[in-house]
Design a protein around this motif. Structure first.
Motif, PDB file in Angstrom:
ATOM      1  N   ASP A   2       0.857  -0.957  -0.045  1.00 41.77           N
ATOM      2  CA  ASP A   2       0.057  -0.001  -0.120  1.00 41.77           C
ATOM      3  C   ASP A   2       0.904   1.391  -0.039  1.00 41.77           C
ATOM      4  N   ALA A   3       1.908   1.348   0.785  1.00 43.73           N
ATOM      5  CA  ALA A   3       2.869   2.277   0.692  1.00 43.73           C
ATOM      6  C   ALA A   3       3.492   2.573  -0.488  1.00 43.73           C
ATOM      7  N   VAL A   4       3.977   1.694  -1.231  1.00 43.01           N
ATOM      8  CA  VAL A   4       4.586   1.625  -2.565  1.00 43.01           C
ATOM      9  C   VAL A   4       3.478   2.286  -3.448  1.00 43.01           C
ATOM     10  N   VAL A   5       2.318   1.649  -3.596  1.00 40.16           N
ATOM     11  CA  VAL A   5       1.288   2.261  -4.393  1.00 40.16           C
ATOM     12  C   VAL A   5       1.082   3.868  -4.333  1.00 40.16           C
ATOM     13  N   ARG A   6       1.105   4.250  -3.031  1.00 39.83           N
ATOM     14  CA  ARG A   6       0.991   5.584  -2.459  1.00 39.83           C
ATOM     15  C   ARG A   6       1.700   6.461  -3.067  1.00 39.83           C
ATOM     16  N   VAL A   7       2.991   6.022  -3.220  1.00 39.15           N
ATOM     17  CA  VAL A   7       4.149   6.877  -3.573  1.00 39.15           C
ATOM     18  C   VAL A   7       4.528   6.793  -4.999  1.00 39.15           C
ATOM     19  N   MET A   8       3.899   6.025  -5.686  1.00 43.62           N
ATOM     20  CA  MET A   8       4.139   5.621  -7.081  1.00 43.62           C
ATOM     21  C   MET A   8       3.430   6.750  -7.938  1.00 43.62           C
ATOM     22  N   PRO A   9       4.490   7.225  -8.872  1.00 43.67           N
ATOM     23  CA  PRO A   9       3.754   8.451  -9.853  1.00 43.67           C
ATOM     24  C   PRO A   9       2.545   7.510 -10.461  1.00 43.67           C
ATOM     25  N   ASP A  10       1.722   8.340 -10.972  1.00 43.85           N
ATOM     26  CA  ASP A  10       0.496   7.855 -11.867  1.00 43.85           C
ATOM     27  C   ASP A  10       1.144   7.208 -13.141  1.00 43.85           C
ATOM     28  N   ASP A  36      24.999  -6.495  -7.152  1.00 47.33           N
ATOM     29  CA  ASP A  36      24.380  -6.988  -5.988  1.00 47.33           C
ATOM     30  C   ASP A  36      23.158  -5.809  -5.658  1.00 47.33           C
ATOM     31  N   ALA A  37      23.586  -4.741  -5.703  1.00 44.58           N
ATOM     32  CA  ALA A  37      22.500  -3.822  -5.269  1.00 44.58           C
ATOM     33  C   ALA A  37      21.372  -3.805  -6.430  1.00 44.58           C
ATOM     34  N   ALA A  38      21.677  -3.857  -7.557  1.00 44.27           N
ATOM     35  CA  ALA A  38      20.693  -4.107  -8.798  1.00 44.27           C
ATOM     36  C   ALA A  38      19.704  -5.222  -8.506  1.00 44.27           C
ATOM     37  N   GLN A  39      20.359  -6.227  -8.117  1.00 41.95           N
ATOM     38  CA  GLN A  39      19.700  -7.670  -7.780  1.00 41.95           C
ATOM     39  C   GLN A  39      18.770  -7.314  -6.541  1.00 41.95           C
ATOM     40  N   ALA A  40      19.146  -6.296  -5.572  1.00 45.39           N
ATOM     41  CA  ALA A  40      18.525  -6.214  -4.372  1.00 45.39           C
ATOM     42  C   ALA A  40      17.069  -5.497  -4.911  1.00 45.39           C
ATOM     43  N   ALA A  41      17.214  -4.488  -5.889  1.00 41.74           N
ATOM     44  CA  ALA A  41      15.993  -4.051  -6.466  1.00 41.74           C
ATOM     45  C   ALA A  41      14.815  -4.901  -7.040  1.00 41.74           C
ATOM     46  N   ASP A  42      15.478  -5.801  -7.683  1.00 37.83           N
ATOM     47  CA  ASP A  42      14.725  -6.798  -8.202  1.00 37.83           C
ATOM     48  C   ASP A  42      13.814  -7.536  -7.227  1.00 37.83           C
ATOM     49  N   LYS A  43      14.655  -7.950  -6.087  1.00 37.48           N
ATOM     50  CA  LYS A  43      14.042  -8.660  -4.898  1.00 37.48           C
ATOM     51  C   LYS A  43      13.171  -8.076  -4.242  1.00 37.48           C
ATOM     52  N   VAL A  44      13.129  -6.587  -4.194  1.00 36.21           N
ATOM     53  CA  VAL A  44      12.198  -5.976  -3.654  1.00 36.21           C
ATOM     54  C   VAL A  44      10.896  -6.249  -4.519  1.00 36.21           C
ATOM     55  N   LYS A  45      11.008  -5.850  -5.821  1.00 40.44           N
ATOM     56  CA  LYS A  45      10.010  -5.839  -6.669  1.00 40.44           C
ATOM     57  C   LYS A  45       9.256  -7.170  -6.650  1.00 40.44           C
ATOM     58  N   ALA A  46       9.919  -8.273  -6.584  1.00 39.37           N
ATOM     59  CA  ALA A  46       9.345  -9.439  -6.539  1.00 39.37           C
ATOM     60  C   ALA A  46       8.588  -9.686  -5.092  1.00 39.37           C
ATOM     61  N   GLN A  47       9.134  -9.332  -4.162  1.00 44.89           N
ATOM     62  CA  GLN A  47       8.391  -9.104  -2.884  1.00 44.89           C
ATOM     63  C   GLN A  47       7.046  -8.359  -2.982  1.00 44.89           C
ATOM     64  N   VAL A  48       6.811  -7.391  -3.568  1.00 48.47           N
ATOM     65  CA  VAL A  48       5.902  -6.261  -3.654  1.00 48.47           C
ATOM     66  C   VAL A  48       4.771  -6.985  -4.547  1.00 48.47           C
ATOM     67  N   SER A  49       5.217  -7.441  -5.468  1.00 49.53           N
ATOM     68  CA  SER A  49       4.305  -8.220  -6.633  1.00 49.53           C
ATOM     69  C   SER A  49       3.559  -9.535  -5.993  1.00 49.53           C
TER      70      SER A  49
END
Length: 103
Positions: free
Chosen positions: A59-67, A90-103
């Motif tokens: 919910d927090a991610v959706v609130r801050v996402m630009p339309d 590794d930092a780039a892979q971390a971003a992908d992991k966060v995306k996977a957790q949110v999805s």
């Protein structure tokens, strides 16, 4: 002290309190309380604290996402940012992991 065998929220909260008073870790006590509630209340028990936390994060991610911006676009921008800052895969892979957790 025995646990209350009920699917109600009040019984779950009482059971969690009893388990904490008995010396159990609060997270363990919550897990036991939710488990007893599910066992005696059918499928209508409240979600686990972890599921609630994940939903709050989504919910927090959706609130801050630009339309109109997708999670893929946010992940791409995050990956570019971290690669630019550290040049670290590794930092780039971390971003992908966060995306996977949110999805």
């Amino acid at each position: 002290m025995p646990l209350i065998e009920s699917g109600s929220k009040a019984a779950r909260e009482e059971n969690i309190g009893r388990e904490i008073e008995a010396g159990k870790d609060p997270k363990q006590a919550a897990a036991i309380g939710y488990s007893v509630q599910r066992a005696h209340g059918g499928g209508d028990a409240a979600p686990s604290p972890i599921a609630e936390e994940k939903q709050e994060f989504r919910d927090a991610v959706v609130r801050v996402m630009p339309d109109g911006m997708s999670l893929d676009e946010i992940a791409r921008r995050n990956r570019e940012f971290w690669e630019g800052q550290f040049g670290d895969v590794d930092a780039a892979q971390a971003a992908d992991k966060v995306k996977a957790q949110v999805s």
